[in-house]
Write a protein that holds these residues in place. Sequence first.
Motif, PDB file in Angstrom:
ATOM      1  N   VAL A 142      -6.050  -1.341  20.892  1.00  0.00           N
ATOM      2  CA  VAL A 142      -4.659  -2.070  20.973  1.00  0.00           C
ATOM      3  C   VAL A 142      -3.768  -1.037  20.276  1.00  0.00           C
ATOM      4  O   VAL A 142      -3.992  -0.408  18.980  1.00  0.00           O
ATOM      5  N   VAL A 143      -2.807  -0.854  21.061  1.00  0.00           N
ATOM      6  CA  VAL A 143      -1.552   0.106  20.611  1.00  0.00           C
ATOM      7  C   VAL A 143      -0.552  -0.791  19.933  1.00  0.00           C
ATOM      8  O   VAL A 143      -0.025  -1.778  20.493  1.00  0.00           O
ATOM      9  N   PHE A 144       0.037  -0.635  18.560  1.00  0.00           N
ATOM     10  CA  PHE A 144       1.071  -1.248  17.965  1.00  0.00           C
ATOM     11  C   PHE A 144       2.475  -0.494  18.330  1.00  0.00           C
ATOM     12  O   PHE A 144       2.276   1.025  17.906  1.00  0.00           O
ATOM     13  N   ALA A 145       3.388  -0.638  18.705  1.00  0.00           N
ATOM     14  CA  ALA A 145       4.818   0.081  18.845  1.00  0.00           C
ATOM     15  C   ALA A 145       6.057  -0.771  18.535  1.00  0.00           C
ATOM     16  O   ALA A 145       5.978  -2.160  18.529  1.00  0.00           O
ATOM     17  N   HIS A 146       6.875  -0.189  18.184  1.00  0.00           N
ATOM     18  CA  HIS A 146       8.341  -0.882  18.013  1.00  0.00           C
ATOM     19  C   HIS A 146       9.290   0.068  18.747  1.00  0.00           C
ATOM     20  O   HIS A 146       9.428   1.147  19.007  1.00  0.00           O
ATOM     21  N   LEU A 147      10.350  -0.849  18.985  1.00  0.00           N
ATOM     22  CA  LEU A 147      11.782  -0.292  19.707  1.00  0.00           C
ATOM     23  C   LEU A 147      12.260   0.561  18.965  1.00  0.00           C
ATOM     24  O   LEU A 147      12.849   0.306  17.637  1.00  0.00           O
ATOM     25  N   ARG A 164      13.511  -9.123  21.275  1.00  0.00           N
ATOM     26  CA  ARG A 164      13.067  -9.415  20.013  1.00  0.00           C
ATOM     27  C   ARG A 164      11.918 -10.355  20.106  1.00  0.00           C
ATOM     28  O   ARG A 164      11.762 -11.388  20.791  1.00  0.00           O
ATOM     29  N   GLY A 165      10.634  -9.909  19.401  1.00  0.00           N
ATOM     30  CA  GLY A 165       9.412 -10.460  19.621  1.00  0.00           C
ATOM     31  C   GLY A 165       8.414  -9.565  20.193  1.00  0.00           C
ATOM     32  O   GLY A 165       8.593  -8.457  19.972  1.00  0.00           O
ATOM     33  N   THR A 166       7.194  -9.880  20.289  1.00  0.00           N
ATOM     34  CA  THR A 166       6.035  -9.115  20.455  1.00  0.00           C
ATOM     35  C   THR A 166       5.660  -9.257  22.189  1.00  0.00           C
ATOM     36  O   THR A 166       5.253 -10.395  22.662  1.00  0.00           O
ATOM     37  N   ALA A 167       6.006  -8.207  22.962  1.00  0.00           N
ATOM     38  CA  ALA A 167       5.713  -8.108  24.202  1.00  0.00           C
ATOM     39  C   ALA A 167       4.243  -7.532  24.358  1.00  0.00           C
ATOM     40  O   ALA A 167       3.893  -6.689  23.679  1.00  0.00           O
ATOM     41  N   ILE A 168       3.485  -8.127  25.512  1.00  0.00           N
ATOM     42  CA  ILE A 168       2.160  -7.906  25.761  1.00  0.00           C
ATOM     43  C   ILE A 168       2.031  -7.115  27.100  1.00  0.00           C
ATOM     44  O   ILE A 168       2.518  -7.644  28.148  1.00  0.00           O
ATOM     45  N   VAL A 169       1.404  -5.715  27.073  1.00  0.00           N
ATOM     46  CA  VAL A 169       0.871  -4.986  28.186  1.00  0.00           C
ATOM     47  C   VAL A 169      -0.432  -4.813  28.409  1.00  0.00           C
ATOM     48  O   VAL A 169      -1.105  -4.319  27.260  1.00  0.00           O
ATOM     49  N   ALA A 170      -0.919  -5.081  29.267  1.00  0.00           N
ATOM     50  CA  ALA A 170      -2.447  -4.799  29.429  1.00  0.00           C
ATOM     51  C   ALA A 170      -2.593  -4.330  30.583  1.00  0.00           C
ATOM     52  O   ALA A 170      -2.106  -4.179  31.820  1.00  0.00           O
ATOM     53  N   GLY A 171      -4.278  -3.447  30.758  1.00  0.00           N
ATOM     54  CA  GLY A 171      -4.402  -2.711  31.823  1.00  0.00           C
ATOM     55  C   GLY A 171      -5.913  -2.418  31.550  1.00  0.00           C
ATOM     56  O   GLY A 171      -6.409  -2.251  30.744  1.00  0.00           O
ATOM     57  N   HIS A 172      -6.536  -1.906  32.834  1.00  0.00           N
ATOM     58  CA  HIS A 172      -7.793  -1.484  32.932  1.00  0.00           C
ATOM     59  C   HIS A 172      -8.329  -0.435  32.341  1.00  0.00           C
ATOM     60  O   HIS A 172      -7.182   0.691  32.454  1.00  0.00           O
ATOM     61  N   VAL A 173      -9.307  -0.087  31.501  1.00  0.00           N
ATOM     62  CA  VAL A 173      -9.760   1.281  31.216  1.00  0.00           C
ATOM     63  C   VAL A 173     -10.385   2.174  32.386  1.00  0.00           C
ATOM     64  O   VAL A 173     -10.237   3.349  32.406  1.00  0.00           O
ATOM     65  N   ASP A 174     -11.132   1.448  33.161  1.00  0.00           N
ATOM     66  CA  ASP A 174     -11.621   2.116  34.341  1.00  0.00           C
ATOM     67  C   ASP A 174     -12.077   0.843  35.409  1.00  0.00           C
ATOM     68  O   ASP A 174     -11.792  -0.285  35.213  1.00  0.00           O
ATOM     69  N   ARG A 197     -15.561 -10.054  18.691  1.00  0.00           N
ATOM     70  CA  ARG A 197     -15.776 -10.885  17.439  1.00  0.00           C
ATOM     71  C   ARG A 197     -14.705 -10.556  16.330  1.00  0.00           C
ATOM     72  O   ARG A 197     -14.547  -9.334  15.833  1.00  0.00           O
ATOM     73  N   GLY A 198     -14.092 -11.629  15.826  1.00  0.00           N
ATOM     74  CA  GLY A 198     -13.299 -11.330  14.494  1.00  0.00           C
ATOM     75  C   GLY A 198     -11.868 -10.460  15.308  1.00  0.00           C
ATOM     76  O   GLY A 198     -11.331  -9.928  14.310  1.00  0.00           O
ATOM     77  N   PHE A 199     -11.638 -10.702  16.284  1.00  0.00           N
ATOM     78  CA  PHE A 199     -10.286  -9.869  16.886  1.00  0.00           C
ATOM     79  C   PHE A 199      -9.177 -10.665  16.140  1.00  0.00           C
ATOM     80  O   PHE A 199      -8.967 -11.939  16.093  1.00  0.00           O
ATOM     81  N   PRO A 200      -8.058  -9.856  15.582  1.00  0.00           N
ATOM     82  CA  PRO A 200      -7.310 -10.416  14.917  1.00  0.00           C
ATOM     83  C   PRO A 200      -5.998 -10.991  15.910  1.00  0.00           C
ATOM     84  O   PRO A 200      -4.980 -10.403  15.814  1.00  0.00           O
ATOM     85  N   ASP A 201      -6.034 -12.127  16.322  1.00  0.00           N
ATOM     86  CA  ASP A 201      -5.168 -12.677  17.207  1.00  0.00           C
ATOM     87  C   ASP A 201      -3.845 -12.745  16.533  1.00  0.00           C
ATOM     88  O   ASP A 201      -2.629 -12.231  17.434  1.00  0.00           O
ATOM     89  N   GLN A 202      -3.628 -13.103  15.498  1.00  0.00           N
ATOM     90  CA  GLN A 202      -2.444 -13.328  14.930  1.00  0.00           C
ATOM     91  C   GLN A 202      -1.522 -11.811  14.848  1.00  0.00           C
ATOM     92  O   GLN A 202      -0.309 -11.619  15.027  1.00  0.00           O
ATOM     93  N   GLN A 203      -2.286 -10.773  14.403  1.00  0.00           N
ATOM     94  CA  GLN A 203      -1.823  -9.568  14.275  1.00  0.00           C
ATOM     95  C   GLN A 203      -1.512  -8.972  15.518  1.00  0.00           C
ATOM     96  O   GLN A 203      -0.267  -8.192  15.570  1.00  0.00           O
ATOM     97  N   VAL A 204      -2.202  -9.140  16.314  1.00  0.00           N
ATOM     98  CA  VAL A 204      -1.995  -8.607  17.634  1.00  0.00           C
ATOM     99  C   VAL A 204      -0.844  -9.424  18.663  1.00  0.00           C
ATOM    100  O   VAL A 204       0.033  -8.959  18.901  1.00  0.00           O
ATOM    101  N   TYR A 205      -1.152 -10.598  18.636  1.00  0.00           N
ATOM    102  CA  TYR A 205      -0.101 -11.586  19.546  1.00  0.00           C
ATOM    103  C   TYR A 205       0.926 -12.228  18.787  1.00  0.00           C
ATOM    104  O   TYR A 205       1.912 -12.764  19.385  1.00  0.00           O
ATOM    105  N   GLY A 206       0.823 -12.247  17.508  1.00  0.00           N
ATOM    106  CA  GLY A 206       1.823 -12.934  16.714  1.00  0.00           C
ATOM    107  C   GLY A 206       3.315 -12.690  16.936  1.00  0.00           C
ATOM    108  O   GLY A 206       3.467 -11.503  17.389  1.00  0.00           O
ATOM    109  N   ALA A 207       4.111 -13.644  16.459  1.00  0.00           N
ATOM    110  CA  ALA A 207       5.394 -13.467  16.645  1.00  0.00           C
ATOM    111  C   ALA A 207       5.971 -12.288  15.714  1.00  0.00           C
ATOM    112  O   ALA A 207       5.331 -11.983  14.793  1.00  0.00           O
ATOM    113  N   SER A 208       7.069 -11.643  16.126  1.00  0.00           N
ATOM    114  CA  SER A 208       7.782 -10.592  15.465  1.00  0.00           C
ATOM    115  C   SER A 208       9.256 -10.865  15.250  1.00  0.00           C
ATOM    116  O   SER A 208       9.860 -11.303  16.148  1.00  0.00           O
ATOM    117  N   ARG A 209       9.688 -10.495  14.226  1.00  0.00           N
ATOM    118  CA  ARG A 209      11.252 -10.507  14.132  1.00  0.00           C
ATOM    119  C   ARG A 209      11.974  -9.313  14.556  1.00  0.00           C
ATOM    120  O   ARG A 209      13.166  -9.353  14.545  1.00  0.00           O
TER     121      ARG A 209
END
Length: 208
Positions: A199-204, A110-120, A163-175
């Motif tokens: 940014v890809v948004f996905a759910h289990l 439960r929550g928001t997991a973060i995965v990151a990687g290079h594009v090139d 600029r204006g990256f939506p930190d809460q929407q991307v990184y914020g907690a989830s139920r």
Amino acid sequence: MSRGRGGNLAIAAVTFVALCSGAWLLGSDAETDAPPQPSAAQARSGTQEDPLAAAALPPSPPDRIRIPSIRVNAPLTGLGLTPQGSLDVPPAEKKNLAGWYEAGTTPGERGTAIVAGHVDNADGPAVFYRLGALKKGSTIEVERRDGTVALFSVDAVEVYGARGFPDQQVYGASRRPELRVITCGGGYSRATGYQGNVVVFAHLTGSR
């Protein structure tokens, strides 16, 4: 390992922009070789309801991510924070390596997991070069150390400027169990490199 769901907000999105300079594109045709970007059709609708998620899994570190529709099959390494407090990134020379924020939620719990990687990297396309081509409803598989595979369905694929990256929407907690997959994207300038993030948004949706 401490897993603070609110702690994701300490991540600075500018890290991805700063460390993905697009060195490969400097020696190529930037217009034709630039990675695909998500269309407006793949963005989240402001009125859509979040689909139901599968029951959360117990915490377990992830070892591999697969996204069959864009031919991603990559090992995962743990990522921490830099001395400046922003998220570190996988070594650029390991182009098929992605990372996950190991002080945060593990994929599937439960929550928001973060995965990151290079594009090139300087040699060419890297692990998430085609992330912007991902479509809603696509499946993301995450192999976990406990032997389970967490299955996620893509809800949206969006691109944001630095600029204006939506930190809460991307990184914020989830139920519910959610996943974010992030790489560099947006406009490209030979002077500054990539100017934003995909940014890809996905759910289990299940596990096996």
